[in-house]
Each structure stands twice: as C-alpha cells, then as structure tokens.
Write an enzyme that holds these catalytic residues in place. Structure first.
Site, PDB file in Angstrom:
ATOM      1  N   THR A 121       0.994  -1.274   0.039  1.00  0.00           N
ATOM      2  CA  THR A 121       0.149  -0.174   0.015  1.00  0.00           C
ATOM      3  C   THR A 121       0.974   1.088   0.023  1.00  0.00           C
ATOM      4  O   THR A 121       1.756   1.535   1.055  1.00  0.00           O
ATOM      5  CB  THR A 121      -0.767  -0.112   1.229  1.00  0.00           C
ATOM      6  OG1 THR A 121      -1.749  -1.241   1.243  1.00  0.00           O
ATOM      7  CG2 THR A 121      -1.703   1.045   1.190  1.00  0.00           C
ATOM      8  N   PHE A 149      -6.216  -6.765  -1.048  1.00  0.00           N
ATOM      9  CA  PHE A 149      -7.390  -6.386  -0.020  1.00  0.00           C
ATOM     10  C   PHE A 149      -7.371  -7.564   0.964  1.00  0.00           C
ATOM     11  O   PHE A 149      -8.552  -7.466   1.441  1.00  0.00           O
ATOM     12  CB  PHE A 149      -8.496  -6.362  -0.973  1.00  0.00           C
ATOM     13  CG  PHE A 149      -8.199  -5.252  -2.037  1.00  0.00           C
ATOM     14  CD1 PHE A 149      -8.397  -3.914  -1.953  1.00  0.00           C
ATOM     15  CD2 PHE A 149      -8.313  -5.649  -3.373  1.00  0.00           C
ATOM     16  CE1 PHE A 149      -8.074  -2.990  -2.987  1.00  0.00           C
ATOM     17  CE2 PHE A 149      -8.180  -4.990  -4.523  1.00  0.00           C
ATOM     18  CZ  PHE A 149      -8.105  -3.476  -4.202  1.00  0.00           C
ATOM     19  N   LEU A 150      -6.445  -8.141   1.068  1.00  0.00           N
ATOM     20  CA  LEU A 150      -6.786  -9.486   2.162  1.00  0.00           C
ATOM     21  C   LEU A 150      -7.011  -8.907   3.736  1.00  0.00           C
ATOM     22  O   LEU A 150      -6.396  -7.705   3.840  1.00  0.00           O
ATOM     23  CB  LEU A 150      -5.533 -10.509   2.159  1.00  0.00           C
ATOM     24  CG  LEU A 150      -4.167  -9.970   2.428  1.00  0.00           C
ATOM     25  CD1 LEU A 150      -3.966 -10.018   4.283  1.00  0.00           C
ATOM     26  CD2 LEU A 150      -3.207 -11.059   2.181  1.00  0.00           C
ATOM     27  N   PHE A 253     -19.480  -4.129   8.528  1.00  0.00           N
ATOM     28  CA  PHE A 253     -18.381  -2.968   8.999  1.00  0.00           C
ATOM     29  C   PHE A 253     -19.385  -1.856   9.672  1.00  0.00           C
ATOM     30  O   PHE A 253     -18.978  -0.720   9.483  1.00  0.00           O
ATOM     31  CB  PHE A 253     -17.660  -2.566   7.777  1.00  0.00           C
ATOM     32  CG  PHE A 253     -16.258  -3.094   7.924  1.00  0.00           C
ATOM     33  CD1 PHE A 253     -16.160  -4.594   7.454  1.00  0.00           C
ATOM     34  CD2 PHE A 253     -15.263  -2.365   8.212  1.00  0.00           C
ATOM     35  CE1 PHE A 253     -14.786  -5.078   7.865  1.00  0.00           C
ATOM     36  CE2 PHE A 253     -14.184  -3.051   8.603  1.00  0.00           C
ATOM     37  CZ  PHE A 253     -13.764  -4.518   8.143  1.00  0.00           C
ATOM     38  N   CYS A 264      -3.189  -1.582   9.233  1.00  0.00           N
ATOM     39  CA  CYS A 264      -3.562  -1.074   7.968  1.00  0.00           C
ATOM     40  C   CYS A 264      -4.554   0.285   8.123  1.00  0.00           C
ATOM     41  O   CYS A 264      -4.086   1.430   7.661  1.00  0.00           O
ATOM     42  CB  CYS A 264      -4.425  -2.152   7.427  1.00  0.00           C
ATOM     43  SG  CYS A 264      -3.257  -3.667   7.165  1.00  0.00           S
TER      44      CYS A 264
HETATM   45  C1  UGA Z   1      -8.031  -4.033   6.356  1.00  0.00           C
HETATM   46  C2  UGA Z   1      -8.851  -4.266   5.283  1.00  0.00           C
HETATM   47  O1  UGA Z   1     -10.248  -4.557   5.785  1.00  0.00           O
HETATM   48  C3  UGA Z   1      -8.510  -5.277   3.964  1.00  0.00           C
HETATM   49  O2  UGA Z   1      -9.379  -5.239   3.014  1.00  0.00           O
HETATM   50  C4  UGA Z   1      -7.035  -4.459   3.809  1.00  0.00           C
HETATM   51  O3  UGA Z   1      -6.612  -5.497   2.762  1.00  0.00           O
HETATM   52  C5  UGA Z   1      -6.306  -4.460   5.084  1.00  0.00           C
HETATM   53  O4  UGA Z   1      -6.951  -3.799   5.980  1.00  0.00           O
HETATM   54  C6  UGA Z   1      -4.963  -3.927   4.420  1.00  0.00           C
HETATM   55  O5  UGA Z   1      -4.724  -2.808   4.168  1.00  0.00           O
HETATM   56  O6  UGA Z   1      -3.841  -4.925   4.253  1.00  0.00           O
HETATM   57  P1  UGA Z   1      -7.750  -5.668   8.401  1.00  0.00           P
HETATM   58  O7  UGA Z   1      -6.457  -4.666   8.909  1.00  0.00           O
HETATM   59  O8  UGA Z   1      -7.000  -7.254   8.471  1.00  0.00           O
HETATM   60  O9  UGA Z   1      -8.110  -5.439   6.814  1.00  0.00           O
HETATM   61  O10 UGA Z   1      -8.808  -5.742   9.552  1.00  0.00           O
HETATM   62  P2  UGA Z   1     -10.332  -5.486   9.215  1.00  0.00           P
HETATM   63  O11 UGA Z   1     -11.201  -6.639   9.424  1.00  0.00           O
HETATM   64  O12 UGA Z   1     -10.636  -4.584   8.275  1.00  0.00           O
HETATM   65  O13 UGA Z   1     -10.581  -4.691  10.845  1.00  0.00           O
HETATM   66  C7  UGA Z   1      -9.866  -3.525  11.346  1.00  0.00           C
HETATM   67  C8  UGA Z   1     -10.293  -3.024  12.484  1.00  0.00           C
HETATM   68  O14 UGA Z   1     -11.718  -2.627  12.496  1.00  0.00           O
HETATM   69  C9  UGA Z   1     -10.387  -4.039  13.482  1.00  0.00           C
HETATM   70  O15 UGA Z   1      -9.638  -3.332  14.677  1.00  0.00           O
HETATM   71  C10 UGA Z   1     -11.938  -4.385  13.863  1.00  0.00           C
HETATM   72  O16 UGA Z   1     -11.887  -4.817  15.146  1.00  0.00           O
HETATM   73  C11 UGA Z   1     -12.398  -2.992  13.502  1.00  0.00           C
HETATM   74  N1  UGA Z   1     -13.839  -2.994  13.144  1.00  0.00           N
HETATM   75  C12 UGA Z   1     -14.160  -3.710  11.939  1.00  0.00           C
HETATM   76  C13 UGA Z   1     -14.910  -2.573  13.929  1.00  0.00           C
HETATM   77  O17 UGA Z   1     -14.421  -2.006  14.727  1.00  0.00           O
HETATM   78  N2  UGA Z   1     -16.016  -2.608  13.315  1.00  0.00           N
HETATM   79  C14 UGA Z   1     -16.564  -3.235  12.184  1.00  0.00           C
HETATM   80  O18 UGA Z   1     -17.772  -3.242  12.212  1.00  0.00           O
HETATM   81  C15 UGA Z   1     -15.572  -3.779  11.601  1.00  0.00           C
END
Ligand code: UGA
Length: 437
Positions: A121, A149-150, A253, A264
């Site tokens: 990124t 986008f994983l 989300f 990220c």
């Molecule tokens: C995120 C993106 O979702 C991926 O698509 C992207 O590829 C990745 O960053 C990256 O840039 O490499 P990730 O960091 O693994 O993925 O985590 P997410 O599942 O997006 O969660 C991020 C944060 O948001 C977590 O702390 C989670 O607890 C929080 N979250 C998520 C919430 O507080 N509420 C929600 O409804 C969803």
C-alpha cells in the site's frame, strides 16, 4: 510460472504460500533471517488460520523456498513487491524505506519480459516512479500495480479467492503483455469468474487507500452514532441492524465499539491525508481527520466507562481485559484498541491483567508493564471489572454464571457489543457497553 516475492511479512508470506499452492515455483525473500528460517521450517511467524498447513503442504511440494538472498529472484519472471509501508515515527506519512530497498534489489535482476507486481500500500505517485526506474534498468520489463485487499484472519481465503483483482498497468503493447502474464499467475481465480479491473497506475494505487478509507469511515460513522445513542439512551446495535437492512447501506462493518486498529486502517488513512496535502487537495480528505478522532475518542470513552463502573476512580482497582489483538483470529497488536485501553487503565492507576488466546506474546513485547494471564479464569480472578475488548468467539460464548464466583465485582464492559446483555443481567451482572443503554 516462476515467481519471487519480496517481503515475507503478513502479505508476502501468505502470498508466497498461496502462489505455490496454485502450482507456481516460488521464492520468498526477506531481510530478516529469523523470518526466513521460520518460514523455511514451515512455521508461520504469526497467527493466521490455515497458513501453517499451507506452508507445510507447499514446502513438501518443493515449489516454495525462502531466502535472505535477493539474487535468488534472478530465475523468476514475475516479482511481487509485498513489503510493509508503516507510518513514519512522528509523522502521518508512510515510511517508504522497505519499498525502495525491494525495488533496488530487483532492478539489477530484471530480464526482458519480466513483470514487477506492486502489492504494497503506497502513496499515489509511487508506482509511476517505480515504473520509470524499471524502464531505465530494463526497457523490456514492465510494472503492474496490483493492490492487495486481504484481511488478517482470512488471509489465505482472501488470497486464493479474492473478490476482485485490480491491475494498474500502462496502456501499451508491453503493458498488455504484462497483463497476460499476471492473468496466467491468477488463472484459477480468473477462471472462477473473479472480476478483474484494468486501470491506470494512479487509479490502482488509489483504489486501495480509498477502500480502506471507506471502511474506516463506515466504522467511525457508527461509532459517532454510538455517541448520539449514549446522549439519548438509544441502542446503537439496533440502529445498525435497522439501517443495515437498507441494501445501499449494508450491515457489514457497522459494528460499533472500541473502534478500528491494526497495521492498515489507521496508518492508511493518515498516509492518505499526508499525500493529499502534498498534492494540494488536503481539503478533500479533511473528513478522515474526523474519522480518526472519532475512533480515538472511543478508547478514551472506554476508560471512562470503566471509571464509572468503579464508582468514579480506577486507582487500585483490579481490571481484567479480555483481548489484546486488534481483532479476533489474529495475534497482531499493532495499534490495537484493546491493548491501548489496557495500557491507559494501567497508566491511570488500575491493576490490569490482560489475556488473549494468541496475542499475549506480542502484547508483552509492546507493553511489558501489564500483567498477563493465559486463561480467562486466571485473568478475571478477583476483578472489580471485566472488559471484553476483542470479540474472540470464546469470549462471546462466556458463561456469566461460571465467571461469577471468580470475580470480586460482577461488572462486565462489552467493548465490542458482542455479548447478550439480557443473559449477563439475568445472571446478576452489571452490563455496560458503548452506545447502548
Ligand atoms: C483491512 C481491510 O479490511 C482489508 O481489506 C485490507 O486489505 C487490509 O486492511 C490491508 O490494508 O492490508 P484488517 O486490517 O485485516 O484489513 O482488518 P479489518 O477486518 O478491516 O478490521 C480493522 C479494524 O476495524 C479491527 O480493529 C476491527 O475490530 C475493526 N472493526 C471492523 C470495527 O470496529 N467494526 C467493524 O464493524 C468492523
């Protein structure tokens, strides 16, 4: 295909193993000898469901090797750049050191027909500069910008079965040849009908940060609504369910709680703002600064809630924090809201014990001052307050009746809105959560 993968962290290690699983010959290159040694033994250096099995399977096939020697990439025709772009200390901008050194390493090895594939990124404009360097070093080689986008916790599935491919590539004959090469790498997923969007380099780089910014905004939107719910006695989880039924909004989300963290979303929105400033369009992204502020306020509010539960002061109080990882199914504690709240409570005088199914090792490295317990039962011993800050399934399934005899105060704070309030209240617990009455 013969493939090299520069950078064997989260993205690169998973990518290398998945490419070998698809039948390609893969060499993963990393500057950290201990990372290379672990991966060579078939051990995942971080917790990711499915990765250990994949490393063992791919290692046994003889199609996957890891090394610190960049020269091993000379045999490959497709070179993936998968290194990290962390936030620069004391600045919003991304630290591009690792991308630059990966490009330095690959340039002397390039042959005509080779394709360099950027997955890291990066601030928009980076790929254009890399493309120029590639053409100067080897006019017959080409760059494709192919953002990743994983999600952590689903990394193997997301890599093998992504929801879309984006290729940023020059609209030239050589660009089209590079597209065909990358299509051959991803032939399996493409034949399953995975959408593939061909774009210019700038769009491809922007897609990644735009997607993460949108996700961060969605989370901060619902957390802002949680603040309104707290002021009015409304329930943010019902609100999210109700607005989420509108297909244009969607329920995913929209989980309110202690907010987003990880390696990220937080650093990507900050780097995006920094880049917009350089481009003279900082106003376009000034809302992301509010997204960041809403997110950070949730952590402060979490500590305040614990203070309220403790009758006005947390000094000397015993607090059990369930969860250290930034989200479940991960051992990643980078910018973890759970760990940040635990540390704040400790700094403000509480006696905090943290537990997590996978992240204790990483958490201890980051916050050695906190006490750690390996089980929930140990962590909650004599606790005045129990806080669930990462929604691991085993915490969601906790039985309030079983926990009750272990604690001093039957007070539960649900930082992820993942527990059933009625069940806890029926068992005699005082239940509090963000954005819920
Ligand atoms: C995120 C993106 O979702 C991926 O698509 C992207 O590829 C990745 O960053 C990256 O840039 O490499 P990730 O960091 O693994 O993925 O985590 P997410 O599942 O997006 O969660 C991020 C944060 O948001 C977590 O702390 C989670 O607890 C929080 N979250 C998520 C919430 O507080 N509420 C929600 O409804 C969803």
């Amino acid at each position: 295909m013969r493939i090299s993968v520069f950078g064997c962290g989260y993205l690169g290690a998973v990518h290398a193993a998945c490419m070998a699983k698809l039948g390609h010959e893969v060499v993963g290159i990393d500057v950290l000898p201990q990372q290379v040694a672990a991966l060579s033994r078939g051990e995942a250096p971080f917790f990711e469901p499915g990765l250990p099995e994949l490393l063992t399977e791919a290692g046994a096939s003889g199609r996957l090797a890891f090394t610190t020697d960049a020269a091993a990439a000379a045999e490959a025709t497709v070179h993936f750049i998968c290194v990290g772009t962390p936030q620069k200390p004391g600045e919003n901008a991304a630290d591009m050191r690792f991308v630059n050194s990966a490009v330095d390493a690959v340039l002397p090895l390039l042959k005509a027909g080779d394709v360099v594939v950027g997955k890291s990124t990066v601030p928009v404009g980076t790929a254009e500069a890399i493309a120029r360097r590639i053409h100067d070093a080897q006019p017959g080689a080409e760059l494709v910008w192919n953002p990743e986008f994983l999600r952590e916790g689903f990394a193997v599935k997301d890599t093998l079965h992504p929801d879309r491919f984006v290729y940023g590539v020059a609209d030239t004959e050589q660009g089209r040849a590079a597209t065909a090469t990358l299509d051959a790498v991803y032939a399996d997923a493409l034949s399953d009908g995975t959408p593939r969007i061909i774009a210019d380099l700038a769009t491809a780089q922007l897609v990644k940060v735009a997607a993460n910014s949108f996700l961060a905004t969605k989370i901060s939107f619902i957390n802002a609504m949680a603040e309104l719910c707290e002021a009015t006695g409304a329930d943010v989880t019902l609100l999210a369910d109700a607005i989420g039924h509108d297909a244009r909004i969607g329920r995913r989300f929209l989980n309110a709680g202690v907010g987003f963290g990880g390696g990220c979303l937080p650093k990507d929105i900050r780097a995006f703002m920094a880049r917009a400033g350089e481009l003279g369009v900082d106003q376009a992204l000034s809302f992301l600064s509010e997204v960041d502020s809403i997110n950070m306020r949730r952590r402060v509010r979490m500590v305040d809630l614990a203070r309220e539960q403790c009758g006005g002061s947390i000094v000397g109080r015993t607090v059990a924090v369930l969860g250290a990882a930034f989200k479940p199914d991960s051992d990643d504690v980078r910018d973890s809201p759970a760990l940040s709240v635990a540390a704040q409570m400790q700094l403000q005088g509480a006696k905090v014990t943290v537990t997590d199914p996978e992240a204790i090792h990483n958490a201890r490295k980051k916050w050695p001052e906190l006490a750690y317990a390996s089980t929930v039962k140990e962590a909650v011993q004599d606790a005045d307050v129990v806080m669930v800050l990462t929604e691991w399934s085993e915490y969601v399934a906790l039985d309030p009746e079983e926990l009750a005899p272990l604690v001093r105060g039957k007070q539960i704070i649900d930082g992820r809105n993942c527990l059933e309030p009625a069940t806890w209240r029926a068992a005699g617990w005082a239940y509090r959560a963000l954005g819920r009455p």
